[in-house]
Design a protein around this motif. Structure first.
Motif, PDB file in Angstrom:
ATOM      1  N   GLN A 160     -50.996  26.674 -12.670  1.00  0.00           N
ATOM      2  CA  GLN A 160     -51.004  25.805 -14.175  1.00  0.00           C
ATOM      3  C   GLN A 160     -51.447  26.670 -15.609  1.00  0.00           C
ATOM      4  OE1 GLN A 160     -52.989  22.075 -14.351  1.00  0.00           O
ATOM      5  NE2 GLN A 160     -53.894  22.695 -16.184  1.00  0.00           N
ATOM      6  N   ASP A 161     -52.338  28.097 -15.179  1.00  0.00           N
ATOM      7  CA  ASP A 161     -53.053  28.549 -15.656  1.00  0.00           C
ATOM      8  C   ASP A 161     -52.421  29.665 -16.178  1.00  0.00           C
ATOM      9  OD1 ASP A 161     -55.991  29.961 -16.943  1.00  0.00           O
ATOM     10  OD2 ASP A 161     -54.931  31.398 -15.599  1.00  0.00           O
ATOM     11  N   LEU A 162     -50.966  30.045 -15.166  1.00  0.00           N
ATOM     12  CA  LEU A 162     -50.618  30.987 -15.694  1.00  0.00           C
ATOM     13  C   LEU A 162     -49.807  30.122 -16.427  1.00  0.00           C
ATOM     14  CD1 LEU A 162     -48.858  33.678 -15.551  1.00  0.00           C
ATOM     15  CD2 LEU A 162     -47.808  32.743 -13.489  1.00  0.00           C
ATOM     16  N   ALA A 163     -49.345  28.997 -16.179  1.00  0.00           N
ATOM     17  CA  ALA A 163     -48.060  28.695 -17.761  1.00  0.00           C
ATOM     18  C   ALA A 163     -48.858  28.474 -18.941  1.00  0.00           C
ATOM     19  CB  ALA A 163     -47.489  27.356 -17.449  1.00  0.00           C
ATOM     20  N   SER A 164     -49.971  28.272 -18.839  1.00  0.00           N
ATOM     21  CA  SER A 164     -50.810  28.051 -20.404  1.00  0.00           C
ATOM     22  C   SER A 164     -50.396  29.046 -20.602  1.00  0.00           C
ATOM     23  CB  SER A 164     -52.103  27.740 -19.981  1.00  0.00           C
ATOM     24  OG  SER A 164     -52.544  27.582 -21.441  1.00  0.00           O
ATOM     25  N   LYS A 165     -50.833  30.356 -20.180  1.00  0.00           N
ATOM     26  CA  LYS A 165     -51.184  31.535 -20.935  1.00  0.00           C
ATOM     27  C   LYS A 165     -49.513  32.390 -21.302  1.00  0.00           C
ATOM     28  CE  LYS A 165     -55.645  33.398 -20.341  1.00  0.00           C
ATOM     29  NZ  LYS A 165     -55.920  31.934 -19.781  1.00  0.00           N
ATOM     30  N   GLN A 223     -49.048  30.346 -24.831  1.00  0.00           N
ATOM     31  CA  GLN A 223     -49.957  30.963 -25.812  1.00  0.00           C
ATOM     32  C   GLN A 223     -49.249  32.790 -26.215  1.00  0.00           C
ATOM     33  OE1 GLN A 223     -54.061  31.812 -24.512  1.00  0.00           O
ATOM     34  NE2 GLN A 223     -54.181  29.978 -23.022  1.00  0.00           N
ATOM     35  N   LYS A 224     -48.807  32.926 -25.116  1.00  0.00           N
ATOM     36  CA  LYS A 224     -47.920  34.658 -25.642  1.00  0.00           C
ATOM     37  C   LYS A 224     -46.895  33.569 -25.998  1.00  0.00           C
ATOM     38  CE  LYS A 224     -44.913  38.170 -24.002  1.00  0.00           C
ATOM     39  NZ  LYS A 224     -44.530  38.917 -22.097  1.00  0.00           N
ATOM     40  N   GLU A 225     -46.011  32.723 -25.623  1.00  0.00           N
ATOM     41  CA  GLU A 225     -44.514  32.593 -26.944  1.00  0.00           C
ATOM     42  C   GLU A 225     -45.240  32.010 -27.797  1.00  0.00           C
ATOM     43  OE1 GLU A 225     -41.007  29.501 -26.584  1.00  0.00           O
ATOM     44  OE2 GLU A 225     -42.091  29.031 -24.642  1.00  0.00           O
ATOM     45  N   GLU A 226     -46.029  31.056 -28.148  1.00  0.00           N
ATOM     46  CA  GLU A 226     -46.817  31.255 -29.028  1.00  0.00           C
ATOM     47  C   GLU A 226     -47.347  32.321 -29.758  1.00  0.00           C
ATOM     48  OE1 GLU A 226     -49.776  28.288 -28.323  1.00  0.00           O
ATOM     49  OE2 GLU A 226     -48.210  26.198 -28.201  1.00  0.00           O
ATOM     50  N   GLN A 248     -53.215  39.586 -18.725  1.00  0.00           N
ATOM     51  CA  GLN A 248     -54.003  37.799 -17.866  1.00  0.00           C
ATOM     52  C   GLN A 248     -52.423  37.147 -17.529  1.00  0.00           C
ATOM     53  OE1 GLN A 248     -55.499  35.370 -21.641  1.00  0.00           O
ATOM     54  NE2 GLN A 248     -57.965  36.726 -21.168  1.00  0.00           N
ATOM     55  N   ILE A 249     -51.364  37.792 -18.405  1.00  0.00           N
ATOM     56  CA  ILE A 249     -50.058  37.499 -17.677  1.00  0.00           C
ATOM     57  C   ILE A 249     -50.027  37.241 -16.442  1.00  0.00           C
ATOM     58  CG2 ILE A 249     -47.115  36.621 -17.460  1.00  0.00           C
ATOM     59  CD1 ILE A 249     -48.200  35.629 -20.738  1.00  0.00           C
ATOM     60  N   GLU A 250     -49.659  39.403 -16.270  1.00  0.00           N
ATOM     61  CA  GLU A 250     -49.951  39.932 -15.071  1.00  0.00           C
ATOM     62  C   GLU A 250     -50.796  39.759 -13.816  1.00  0.00           C
ATOM     63  OE1 GLU A 250     -49.884  43.859 -16.226  1.00  0.00           O
ATOM     64  OE2 GLU A 250     -48.398  43.754 -17.237  1.00  0.00           O
ATOM     65  N   GLU A 251     -51.962  39.188 -14.373  1.00  0.00           N
ATOM     66  CA  GLU A 251     -52.742  39.104 -13.621  1.00  0.00           C
ATOM     67  C   GLU A 251     -53.123  37.547 -12.847  1.00  0.00           C
ATOM     68  OE1 GLU A 251     -56.736  39.157 -15.569  1.00  0.00           O
ATOM     69  OE2 GLU A 251     -57.017  42.057 -15.106  1.00  0.00           O
ATOM     70  N   GLY A 252     -52.331  37.285 -14.028  1.00  0.00           N
ATOM     71  CA  GLY A 252     -52.056  35.440 -13.071  1.00  0.00           C
ATOM     72  C   GLY A 252     -50.645  35.086 -12.145  1.00  0.00           C
TER      73      GLY A 252
END
Length: 430
Positions: free
Chosen positions: A297-302, A305-308, A345-349
């Motif tokens: 869920q945290d990865l999907a949120s990040k 955010q990147k897309e936005e 953060q996405i890579e870490e996620g």
């Protein structure tokens, strides 16, 4: 002054002793709840209400009382704050703590119902003596939590003691995974059913043992009467004395019989306790699955955010979107810097999700192998125990015919002396 004295005392200690003293100071700092309030479970009360399926039920509630320690030390005894809790709410609290603090050995609850009693104790969970023992056990449970260096600072535990709201149930529901593994759900149901069946079997065995104990011990009265009678009879004294000794021996033999039966009951009790171990495995899997879902869920949120950030469109309402509209858009440099942070953060996620997936798959694989091993072991052990118990009962029934024949001999010799009417009145112990 207290702190300075402590430091002076520690300066005289060796390094290892200083480290230990530092740990004790840290524990004293953490165990703050019992320093702030007195906690007790004052009384129990029976109530009637409707359960989840709208059926009438009788249940017991327990009064939790808390009182500030500061007021007591100053000589003021205020009325304690109090609220009522059911046993099931104590279970919710402990389950929440087990999930939230998997590294902590959480204190156990007292038994929910009277188990494994065969003499003098009631198996009724509404029995006043049992309710009182459970009240003391629940109070001890709360005191152990309040004295724990970690659990005493938990917010939900504090709410449990002080506020009569449903936040605990909401928190407990929050840890339920969205996509539970069907096999572990069935395993949890199986453990509940196994616990119910074994508990019922042990309760039946306890009632039978209690009745058997009474049947055997009543023959001790025969032994006493015959022995006293033999003292006043001259011709019949030997026969009466022999019958009395036999009855005493028969009454005393029940202790060995029940001790032998207890060995087989212990094997059943072991699997009664194994059911809690099965549920612990299920809880650990739920925790692993919950962590995986949170990471995903945290990865999907990040990623959102990147897309936005890339497209400049905000799909959901947020404080950030309102700020942008009020104070203008970010500069290209700011957007680029945030984009780099998000990519990191996405890579870490993604790596975290991968690790959680691997951890979950490995846990399911190893746990299920051990569960299959447990089931095979359970089938062998219980089959062997039940067969051995049946053989023991058959063997004991065969042995009963021997004293019966011995009584016949006493009866025959006693007939010559005129006491056949007494011995014929003895119940047929076979």
């Amino acid at each position: 002054p207290y702190q300075s004295t402590k430091f002076r005392e520690r300066a005289l200690l060796s390094p290892s002793q200083q480290q230990l003293a530092g740990c004790m100071v840290e524990i004293e700092k953490w165990t703050s709840l019992l320093r702030k309030m007195e906690i007790s479970v004052g009384e129990a009360e029976k109530r009637t209400g409707k359960n989840t399926v709208n059926m009438q039920e009788i249940y017991t509630v327990y009064l939790i009382e808390t009182r500030p320690v500061d007021a007591v030390t100053e000589g003021i005894i205020p009325a304690p704050d109090s609220l009522w809790r059911r046993y099931s709410e104590f279970e919710l609290l402990r389950n929440y703590l087990l999930v939230t603090y998997p590294f902590v050995v959480v204190a156990p609850l007292p038994e929910k119902r009277a188990e494994i009693v065969w003499h003098k104790l009631s198996a009724d969970n509404m029995d006043p003596d049992f309710v009182e023992r459970r009240r003391v056990g629940l109070e001890n449970f709360l005191l152990r939590l309040a004295s724990h260096p970690v659990l005493c600072n938990d917010k939900i535990f504090y709410i449990f003691l002080t506020e009569a709201d449903s936040r605990l149930k909401a928190m407990n529901a929050a840890f339920r995974v969205k996509n539970p593994d069907k096999r572990f759900t069935e395993l949890k149901h199986y453990s509940d059913e196994l616990q119910t069946v074994v508990s019922q079997l042990l309760r039946v065995r306890a009632r039978v043992a209690d009745r058997l104990y009474g049947v055997y011990k009543v023959h001790g009265n025969y032994g006493r009467v015959f022995s006293e009678w033999s003292a006043i009879e001259k011709e019949m004294g030997d026969g009466l004395q022999s019958a009395g000794h036999h009855m005493d021996a028969y009454a005393a033999s029940v202790d060995d019989i029940l001790e032998e039966e207890e060995h087989y009951a212990d094997q059943l009790k072991e699997y009664l306790f194994y059911t809690e171990a099965l549920r612990a495995v299920c809880r650990k899997h739920e925790l692993t699955q919950f962590e995986l879902e949170m990471a995903a869920q945290d990865l999907a949120s990040k990623k959102q955010q990147k897309e936005e950030l890339v497209t400049g469109t905000v799909r959901t309402f947020s404080l950030k979107g309102m700020t942008s509209k009020l104070f203008g858009q970010e500069t290209a440099e700011q957007r680029e810097a945030k984009l780099q942070v998000l990519e990191q953060q996405i890579e870490e996620g993604e790596e975290a999700v991968k690790e959680k997936n691997t951890e979950s798959d490995e846990f399911v694989k190893t746990a299920w192998l051990d569960i299959e091993h447990f089931k095979d072991q359970k089938d062998r052990d219980l089959k062997e125990a039940l067969i051995s118990y049946a053989i023991m009962q058959i063997s004991r029934c065969k042995k009963v015919t021997r004293p019966h024949r011995y009584l016949k001999c006493i009866e025959y010799s006693a007939c010559k002396k005129g006491i056949f009417c007494v011995l014929l009145s003895i119940p047929n112990i076979s």
